[in-house]
Design a protein around this motif. Structure first.
Motif, PDB file in Angstrom:
ATOM      1  N   PRO A  10      29.232   6.780  53.648  1.00  0.00           N
ATOM      2  CA  PRO A  10      28.424   5.547  53.625  1.00  0.00           C
ATOM      3  C   PRO A  10      26.967   5.865  53.309  1.00  0.00           C
ATOM      4  CG  PRO A  10      28.867   6.241  55.884  1.00  0.00           C
ATOM      5  CD  PRO A  10      29.652   7.162  54.993  1.00  0.00           C
ATOM      6  N   LYS A  11      26.248   4.851  52.890  1.00  0.00           N
ATOM      7  CA  LYS A  11      24.818   5.052  52.594  1.00  0.00           C
ATOM      8  C   LYS A  11      24.062   5.392  53.861  1.00  0.00           C
ATOM      9  CE  LYS A  11      23.888   2.385  48.468  1.00  0.00           C
ATOM     10  NZ  LYS A  11      24.086   0.955  48.239  1.00  0.00           N
ATOM     11  N   ASP A  12      24.412   4.681  54.911  1.00  0.00           N
ATOM     12  CA  ASP A  12      23.739   4.918  56.186  1.00  0.00           C
ATOM     13  C   ASP A  12      24.749   5.271  57.253  1.00  0.00           C
ATOM     14  OD1 ASP A  12      20.956   4.348  55.625  1.00  0.00           O
ATOM     15  OD2 ASP A  12      21.690   2.334  55.159  1.00  0.00           O
ATOM     16  N   PHE A  13      24.565   6.429  57.838  1.00  0.00           N
ATOM     17  CA  PHE A  13      25.385   6.802  58.977  1.00  0.00           C
ATOM     18  C   PHE A  13      24.752   6.191  60.228  1.00  0.00           C
ATOM     19  CE2 PHE A  13      26.358  10.187  55.972  1.00  0.00           C
ATOM     20  CZ  PHE A  13      27.725  10.311  56.111  1.00  0.00           C
ATOM     21  N   PRO A  14      25.578   5.914  61.207  1.00  0.00           N
ATOM     22  CA  PRO A  14      24.964   5.466  62.469  1.00  0.00           C
ATOM     23  C   PRO A  14      24.208   6.612  63.126  1.00  0.00           C
ATOM     24  CG  PRO A  14      27.306   5.872  62.766  1.00  0.00           C
ATOM     25  CD  PRO A  14      27.035   6.036  61.303  1.00  0.00           C
ATOM     26  N   ASN A  15      23.240   6.285  63.944  1.00  0.00           N
ATOM     27  CA  ASN A  15      22.549   7.321  64.707  1.00  0.00           C
ATOM     28  C   ASN A  15      23.404   7.712  65.905  1.00  0.00           C
ATOM     29  OD1 ASN A  15      20.494   6.904  62.913  1.00  0.00           O
ATOM     30  ND2 ASN A  15      19.256   5.691  64.316  1.00  0.00           N
ATOM     31  N   ASP A  16      23.201   8.921  66.383  1.00  0.00           N
ATOM     32  CA  ASP A  16      23.939   9.314  67.587  1.00  0.00           C
ATOM     33  C   ASP A  16      23.246   8.721  68.824  1.00  0.00           C
ATOM     34  OD1 ASP A  16      21.778  10.934  68.243  1.00  0.00           O
ATOM     35  OD2 ASP A  16      22.764  12.792  67.622  1.00  0.00           O
ATOM     36  N   PRO A  23      22.003  14.773  59.957  1.00  0.00           N
ATOM     37  CA  PRO A  23      21.262  15.634  59.018  1.00  0.00           C
ATOM     38  C   PRO A  23      22.081  15.792  57.740  1.00  0.00           C
ATOM     39  CG  PRO A  23      21.932  16.839  61.013  1.00  0.00           C
ATOM     40  CD  PRO A  23      22.596  15.506  61.054  1.00  0.00           C
ATOM     41  N   MET A  24      21.527  15.332  56.634  1.00  0.00           N
ATOM     42  CA  MET A  24      22.303  15.293  55.387  1.00  0.00           C
ATOM     43  C   MET A  24      22.783  16.675  54.957  1.00  0.00           C
ATOM     44  SD  MET A  24      22.982  12.330  54.427  1.00  0.00           S
ATOM     45  CE  MET A  24      22.759  11.026  55.612  1.00  0.00           C
ATOM     46  N   PHE A  44      34.046  10.317  56.836  1.00  0.00           N
ATOM     47  CA  PHE A  44      33.485   9.408  57.827  1.00  0.00           C
ATOM     48  C   PHE A  44      34.423   8.238  58.046  1.00  0.00           C
ATOM     49  CE2 PHE A  44      30.811   5.789  59.112  1.00  0.00           C
ATOM     50  CZ  PHE A  44      30.258   6.326  60.264  1.00  0.00           C
ATOM     51  N   SER A  45      34.699   7.949  59.291  1.00  0.00           N
ATOM     52  CA  SER A  45      35.530   6.789  59.620  1.00  0.00           C
ATOM     53  C   SER A  45      34.643   5.621  60.033  1.00  0.00           C
ATOM     54  CB  SER A  45      36.488   7.154  60.761  1.00  0.00           C
ATOM     55  OG  SER A  45      36.889   5.984  61.440  1.00  0.00           O
ATOM     56  N   PRO A  46      34.583   4.574  59.208  1.00  0.00           N
ATOM     57  CA  PRO A  46      33.736   3.434  59.550  1.00  0.00           C
ATOM     58  C   PRO A  46      34.232   2.731  60.816  1.00  0.00           C
ATOM     59  CG  PRO A  46      34.509   3.301  57.270  1.00  0.00           C
ATOM     60  CD  PRO A  46      35.293   4.379  57.939  1.00  0.00           C
ATOM     61  N   GLN A  78      39.668  10.763  67.532  1.00  0.00           N
ATOM     62  CA  GLN A  78      38.341  10.193  67.690  1.00  0.00           C
ATOM     63  C   GLN A  78      37.347  10.779  66.693  1.00  0.00           C
ATOM     64  OE1 GLN A  78      37.197   7.570  69.696  1.00  0.00           O
ATOM     65  NE2 GLN A  78      35.493   7.953  68.332  1.00  0.00           N
ATOM     66  N   GLY A  79      37.532  12.065  66.404  1.00  0.00           N
ATOM     67  CA  GLY A  79      36.566  12.724  65.534  1.00  0.00           C
ATOM     68  C   GLY A  79      35.256  12.974  66.247  1.00  0.00           C
ATOM     69  N   TRP A  80      34.252  13.309  65.463  1.00  0.00           N
ATOM     70  CA  TRP A  80      32.934  13.589  66.028  1.00  0.00           C
ATOM     71  C   TRP A  80      32.130  12.294  65.973  1.00  0.00           C
ATOM     72  CZ3 TRP A  80      31.411  18.206  68.158  1.00  0.00           C
ATOM     73  CH2 TRP A  80      30.072  18.288  68.534  1.00  0.00           C
ATOM     74  N   CYS A  81      31.979  11.650  67.105  1.00  0.00           N
ATOM     75  CA  CYS A  81      31.393  10.315  67.096  1.00  0.00           C
ATOM     76  C   CYS A  81      29.954  10.331  67.598  1.00  0.00           C
ATOM     77  CB  CYS A  81      32.252   9.360  67.921  1.00  0.00           C
ATOM     78  SG  CYS A  81      32.249   9.775  69.671  1.00  0.00           S
ATOM     79  N   THR A  82      29.405   9.160  67.676  1.00  0.00           N
ATOM     80  CA  THR A  82      27.974   9.040  67.998  1.00  0.00           C
ATOM     81  C   THR A  82      27.666   9.395  69.450  1.00  0.00           C
ATOM     82  OG1 THR A  82      28.350   6.700  68.428  1.00  0.00           O
ATOM     83  CG2 THR A  82      27.521   7.283  66.258  1.00  0.00           C
ATOM     84  N   GLU A  83      28.712   9.650  70.255  1.00  0.00           N
ATOM     85  CA  GLU A  83      28.445  10.088  71.623  1.00  0.00           C
ATOM     86  C   GLU A  83      28.197  11.593  71.700  1.00  0.00           C
ATOM     87  OE1 GLU A  83      31.597   8.297  74.012  1.00  0.00           O
ATOM     88  OE2 GLU A  83      31.064   6.516  72.843  1.00  0.00           O
ATOM     89  N   GLN A  84      28.387  12.245  70.569  1.00  0.00           N
ATOM     90  CA  GLN A  84      28.017  13.658  70.465  1.00  0.00           C
ATOM     91  C   GLN A  84      26.728  13.709  69.655  1.00  0.00           C
ATOM     92  OE1 GLN A  84      30.820  15.362  71.586  1.00  0.00           O
ATOM     93  NE2 GLN A  84      32.346  13.781  71.268  1.00  0.00           N
TER      94      GLN A  84
END
Ligand SMILES: [Zn+2]
Length: 137
Positions: A10-16, A23-24, A44-46, A78-84
């Protein structure tokens, strides 16, 4: 999904949770000839707002022995989500890449892609044949 190759990021990833951006540079890997290349397996899983390893998600239950199976969070549902923290991916991704579980899954994935490609080749061939048959009528 496999046929089209890896999904675009995606153009914009969510912040953690610490409000840090992805970090790109973590999405890319430096190859042996000094170029940087996208980690094609990292998807990335939206829906889950997380990053995960596509080949491990597809194959970790079929490839390798029980012991070799990836216990990595990258291979989890779950993958690596914004809680990490995204920042930790700098360590986690190379670590994951070097596991034999990942290597096996990655190879299986590439093999599948290759087979799908050659299947498409056959499809195109027979479609042409069908077309030329219809033209004769
Ligand atoms: Zn993996």
């Amino acid at each position: 999904m496999i046929r089209k190759g890896p999904l675009p990021h995606p153009k914009d990833f969510p912040n953690d949770f610490t409000r840090q951006k992805v970090p790109m540079s973590v999405l890319k890997v430096r190859t042996s000839n000094g170029k940087s290349e996208r980690r094609g397996w990292l998807v990335f899983s939206p829906g889950k707002q997380s990053l995960y390893c596509l080949p491990c998600r597809l194959f970790s239950h079929t490839v390798g022995s029980q012991l070799q199976r990836s216990q990595s969070i990258m291979a989890s549902k779950q993958g690596w989500c914004t809680e990490q923290k995204w920042k930790k991916l700098f360590d986690r991704l190379p670590q994951h890449e070097n596991t034999s579980a990942h290597k096996n899954c990655y190879l299986a994935w590439r093999e599948l892609e290759r087979r799908l490609e050659s299947d498409t080749g056959i499809d195109v061939m027979s479609r042409k044949e069908i077309m030329s048959e219809t033209e004769k009528l």
